[in-house]
Design an enzyme around this catalytic site. Structure first.
Site, PDB file in Angstrom:
ATOM      1  N   LYS A   1       0.995  -1.339  -0.093  1.00  0.00           N
ATOM      2  CA  LYS A   1      -0.010  -0.073   0.113  1.00  0.00           C
ATOM      3  C   LYS A   1       0.888   1.163   0.073  1.00  0.00           C
ATOM      4  CE  LYS A   1      -1.977   2.953   2.858  1.00  0.00           C
ATOM      5  NZ  LYS A   1      -2.062   4.053   2.032  1.00  0.00           N
TER       6      LYS A   1
ATOM      7  N   GLU B   1       3.254   8.223  15.662  1.00  0.00           N
ATOM      8  CA  GLU B   1       1.823   8.074  16.184  1.00  0.00           C
ATOM      9  C   GLU B   1       1.175   6.969  15.242  1.00  0.00           C
ATOM     10  OE1 GLU B   1       0.332  12.119  15.040  1.00  0.00           O
ATOM     11  OE2 GLU B   1      -1.468  11.558  15.700  1.00  0.00           O
TER      12      GLU B   1
ATOM     13  N   GLY C   1       2.352   4.449  13.823  1.00  0.00           N
ATOM     14  CA  GLY C   1       2.804   3.434  13.925  1.00  0.00           C
ATOM     15  C   GLY C   1       2.494   2.578  15.244  1.00  0.00           C
TER      16      GLY C   1
ATOM     17  N   GLU D   1       9.547   1.429  10.820  1.00  0.00           N
ATOM     18  CA  GLU D   1      10.377   2.512  10.484  1.00  0.00           C
ATOM     19  C   GLU D   1       9.512   3.741  10.624  1.00  0.00           C
ATOM     20  OE1 GLU D   1      13.456   1.976   9.828  1.00  0.00           O
ATOM     21  OE2 GLU D   1      13.629  -0.053   9.000  1.00  0.00           O
TER      22      GLU D   1
ATOM     23  N   CYS E   1      13.029  11.223   6.929  1.00  0.00           N
ATOM     24  CA  CYS E   1      12.883  10.503   8.421  1.00  0.00           C
ATOM     25  C   CYS E   1      14.319  10.754   9.137  1.00  0.00           C
ATOM     26  CB  CYS E   1      12.679   9.174   8.207  1.00  0.00           C
ATOM     27  SG  CYS E   1      13.738   8.294   7.198  1.00  0.00           S
TER      28      CYS E   1
ATOM     29  N   GLU F   1       9.329  16.193  15.677  1.00  0.00           N
ATOM     30  CA  GLU F   1       9.484  16.304  14.300  1.00  0.00           C
ATOM     31  C   GLU F   1       8.725  17.128  13.400  1.00  0.00           C
ATOM     32  OE1 GLU F   1       8.301  12.553  12.287  1.00  0.00           O
ATOM     33  OE2 GLU F   1      10.396  12.610  11.287  1.00  0.00           O
TER      34      GLU F   1
HETATM   35  P1  NAD Z   1       1.811   8.398   8.251  1.00  0.00           P
HETATM   36  O1  NAD Z   1       2.123   7.679   9.467  1.00  0.00           O
HETATM   37  O2  NAD Z   1       0.840   9.534   8.397  1.00  0.00           O
HETATM   38  O3  NAD Z   1       1.266   7.454   7.055  1.00  0.00           O
HETATM   39  C1  NAD Z   1       2.045   6.409   6.684  1.00  0.00           C
HETATM   40  C2  NAD Z   1       1.404   5.145   5.873  1.00  0.00           C
HETATM   41  O4  NAD Z   1       0.375   4.841   6.898  1.00  0.00           O
HETATM   42  C3  NAD Z   1       0.552   5.956   4.743  1.00  0.00           C
HETATM   43  O5  NAD Z   1       0.485   4.926   3.644  1.00  0.00           O
HETATM   44  C4  NAD Z   1      -0.736   6.164   5.196  1.00  0.00           C
HETATM   45  O6  NAD Z   1      -1.941   6.097   4.359  1.00  0.00           O
HETATM   46  C5  NAD Z   1      -0.950   4.899   6.232  1.00  0.00           C
HETATM   47  N1  NAD Z   1      -1.882   5.197   7.398  1.00  0.00           N
HETATM   48  C6  NAD Z   1      -2.467   6.419   7.805  1.00  0.00           C
HETATM   49  N2  NAD Z   1      -3.318   6.223   8.676  1.00  0.00           N
HETATM   50  C7  NAD Z   1      -3.399   4.883   8.951  1.00  0.00           C
HETATM   51  C8  NAD Z   1      -3.874   3.711   9.738  1.00  0.00           C
HETATM   52  N3  NAD Z   1      -4.972   4.343  10.694  1.00  0.00           N
HETATM   53  N4  NAD Z   1      -3.641   2.799   9.927  1.00  0.00           N
HETATM   54  C9  NAD Z   1      -2.885   1.965   9.007  1.00  0.00           C
HETATM   55  N5  NAD Z   1      -2.173   2.872   7.945  1.00  0.00           N
HETATM   56  C10 NAD Z   1      -2.314   4.124   8.150  1.00  0.00           C
HETATM   57  O7  NAD Z   1       3.027   9.167   7.574  1.00  0.00           O
HETATM   58  P2  NAD Z   1       3.531   9.955   6.431  1.00  0.00           P
HETATM   59  O8  NAD Z   1       3.113  11.183   6.937  1.00  0.00           O
HETATM   60  O9  NAD Z   1       3.112   9.415   5.252  1.00  0.00           O
HETATM   61  O10 NAD Z   1       5.220  10.331   6.452  1.00  0.00           O
HETATM   62  C11 NAD Z   1       5.677  11.243   7.418  1.00  0.00           C
HETATM   63  C12 NAD Z   1       6.076  10.404   8.552  1.00  0.00           C
HETATM   64  O11 NAD Z   1       6.805   8.982   8.114  1.00  0.00           O
HETATM   65  C13 NAD Z   1       7.338  10.897   9.386  1.00  0.00           C
HETATM   66  O12 NAD Z   1       7.069  10.754  10.849  1.00  0.00           O
HETATM   67  C14 NAD Z   1       8.740  10.420   8.920  1.00  0.00           C
HETATM   68  O13 NAD Z   1       9.706  10.520   9.724  1.00  0.00           O
HETATM   69  C15 NAD Z   1       8.342   8.770   8.946  1.00  0.00           C
HETATM   70  N6  NAD Z   1       9.086   8.089   7.964  1.00  0.00           N
HETATM   71  C16 NAD Z   1      10.002   7.166   8.527  1.00  0.00           C
HETATM   72  C17 NAD Z   1      10.930   6.591   7.806  1.00  0.00           C
HETATM   73  C18 NAD Z   1      11.752   5.588   8.245  1.00  0.00           C
HETATM   74  O14 NAD Z   1      12.407   4.787   7.735  1.00  0.00           O
HETATM   75  N7  NAD Z   1      12.229   5.451   9.523  1.00  0.00           N
HETATM   76  C19 NAD Z   1      10.989   7.022   6.415  1.00  0.00           C
HETATM   77  C20 NAD Z   1      10.080   7.926   5.958  1.00  0.00           C
HETATM   78  C21 NAD Z   1       9.232   8.449   6.651  1.00  0.00           C
END
Ligand code: NAD
Length: 498
Positions: free
Chosen positions: A180, A236, A238, A255, A290, A391
């Site tokens: 996804k 959050e 996660g 991650e 990230c 962040e």
């Molecule tokens: P997000 O947590 O909002 O979304 C991540 C994914 O989860 C998306 O595909 C989203 O559609 C999905 N999602 C949203 N709500 C959900 C739910 N209730 N249940 C299951 N899935 C759901 O993150 P974002 O805004 O897309 O990305 C930014 C964040 O990601 C930042 O905190 C960044 O640090 C982190 N990030 C971490 C890494 C790493 O390797 N550690 C890499 C890139 C980004």
């Protein structure tokens, strides 16, 4: 510039399909606000279809069999080749969908994605077990087996790279996958699906489902036929993923977010390089990375000169439309993320952090229709500002002064996160000492932001667990079975029940 609106479809069971509901979502270019494409707004029914296909492919084909490892390697190699043949098209699509710059996407992201598939092609037939020295007349072996159907849910900031980071090791290990992408940046994964299909992937081995995270993500996390979720996103969300996955006891790779310290000691003599890396470490991808080095600690002896040079060079960063080869920083992904960054900038000002440069939305000329923010630096006289702790995921750097090694280690570790960190020093003993003391999954010495497909990536603390990339990712996509073989002769079996 007016572009046509393209229509993309999901990839389920080897077919390109619409959502069962027929609903669609739009992809908006963050740099100019134009709709560039529509794609399916999937739901529970689409997830069920995709998981059924992935389960069928895992259970009723030879895909996960050790003897099929050469076929899996071949497929991954063909996908790498297919990506390289379409670098320009994929790069343009990614830039328009994400607001990233064409320089970064075509010189970094797409190449890394192809290289990642090739790296795991070479690991598909390198999955080894172990002979365990169990006492007695016994042969005991531990073998690695695939998990079954895996799901991956990813963030929007490196879309084609994340598709490679998740799909390649998952397939190399013999699993099938439901992937996804973020609904902010789904297009390159759907373009990749075409490449995967043309490379000859067996039906159902790879499925790509698009739609809102709250619906698709939840359906994947709770699905009883999925063995594992590999999640890249915020800390959050996660936490929610972990809770949802608990009901079926799924294996997880998490991650998550970061607030990474970048520490410059006064014995590092090439300050120009350190300033350059501080810029790269934060403003690459407009701070939407990230591992961004968002907390910059500079030793007091070099602080004033460093600050002057940093601010001068930040003022020179060209911010513009991602399709312009001269842009070094592109747009923020969407309006709500831009507003959240601007709100945090206001919070920084209100709490008393000193704004050295930037801090505003760019609205003039070519920036008018997009979501652009000036590269911003705050000078922070302590670490309790919200902008130092939270962040921001935008182009906002917090610059801080430090006096000595122990103090800066303590301050660097004073965060819920532990994703990345960097130390700049010419003293090898200090480099090693500080890197051991930092509680982060990545420490760069005299470098920032370099990731390799060969090296593990993943966090400590609330930045997550499990590794992406490298041979360590293969551990996350396999499970260990112990096989105990009794070798004693028939007349020497002993039973304790007689
Ligand atoms: P997000 O947590 O909002 O979304 C991540 C994914 O989860 C998306 O595909 C989203 O559609 C999905 N999602 C949203 N709500 C959900 C739910 N209730 N249940 C299951 N899935 C759901 O993150 P974002 O805004 O897309 O990305 C930014 C964040 O990601 C930042 O905190 C960044 O640090 C982190 N990030 C971490 C890494 C790493 O390797 N550690 C890499 C890139 C980004």
């Amino acid at each position: 510039m007016t572009r046509g609106i393209k229509q993309y479809r999901m990839y389920i069971d080897g077919e390109f399909v619409d959502a069962v509901s027929g609903e669609t979502m739009s992809s908006v270019c963050p740099a100019d606000g134009e709709i560039i494409a529509t794609f399916p707004k999937g739901g529970q029914a689409d997830v069920d279809k995709a998981v059924r296909a992935a389960k069928e492919a895992f259970e009723n084909t030879n895909w996960g069999n050790t003897h099929a490892s050469d076929n899996r390697g071949d497929l991954l190699r063909k996908i790498a080749f297919g990506i390289r043949e379409q670098i320009d098209e994929l790069a343009e699509l990614e830039v328009l969908d994400s607001g990233k710059t064409i320089t970064d996407v075509s010189l970094v992201d797409v190449h890394y994605a192809a290289d990642c598939f090739e790296y795991y092609a070479n690991l598909a037939n390198q999955i080894y077990g172990e002979v365990i020295p169990v006492p007695g007349d016994v042969l005991d072996i531990a073998v690695r087996e695939p998990l079954g159907v895996c799901a991956a849910i990813v963030a929007w900031n490196y879309p084609i790279m994340f598709a490679a980071w998740k799909i390649a090791p998952c397939l190399a290990a013999g699993n099938t996958i439901v992937y996804k992408p973020s609904s902010e940046t789904s297009l390159s994964a759907l373009a990749l699906a075409k490449i995967i299909d043309e490379a000859g992937a067996p039906k159902g081995v790879v499925n790509i489902v698009t739609g809102p995270g709250g619906v698709i993500g939840k359906a994947l996390c709770e699905h009883p036929d999925i063995e594992k979720v590999s999640f890249t996103g915020s800390t959050e969300v996660g936490r929610q993923v972990m809770q949802m996955a608990a009901s079926t006891m799924k294996k997880l790779t998490m991650e998550l977010g970061g607030k990474s310290p970048n520490i410059i000691f006064d014995d590092f003599t090439n300050q120009e390089a350190a300033v350059g890396a501080a810029l790269l470490g934060l403003y690459f991808n407009a701070g939407q990375t990230c591992v961004a080095g968002s907390r910059l600690y500079v030793h007091e002896n070099i602080y004033d000169n460093f600050k002057k040079e940093l601010v001068r060079r930040v003022g020179l960063i060209p911010v513009g439309h991602g399709m312009d080869w001269d842009s070094r920083m592109g747009a923020i992904i969407n309006e709500s993320q831009m507003r959240s960054i601007l709100d945090l900038i206001e919070t920084g000002k209100k709490e008393g952090a000193k704004l050295l440069i930037g801090g505003n939305r760019l609205m003039e000329g070519g920036h008018a229709k997009g979501f652009f923010i000036e590269p911003t630096v705050f000078e922070c006289d302590h670490d309790d500002y919200t902008i130092v702790k939270k962040e921001i995921f935008g182009p906002v750097l917090c610059l801080m002064k430090f006096k000595d090694e122990q103090e800066v280690i303590k301050r660097a570790n004073n965060t819920i996160y532990g994703l990345a960190s960097a130390v700049w020093t010419n003293d090898i003993k200090r480099a090693f000492r500080v890197s051991k003391a930092l509680k982060a999954g990545q420490v760069w010495i005299n470098q920032y932001l370099v990731l390799s497909n060969f090296a593990p990536h993943g966090g400590y603390k609330q930045s997550g667990f499990g590794k992406d990339l490298s041979k360590y990712a293969m551990d996350n996509y396999t499970q260990i079975k112990n096989i105990y073989i009794e070798l004693c002769s028939d007349d020497s079996y002993i039973s304790t029940f007689e």
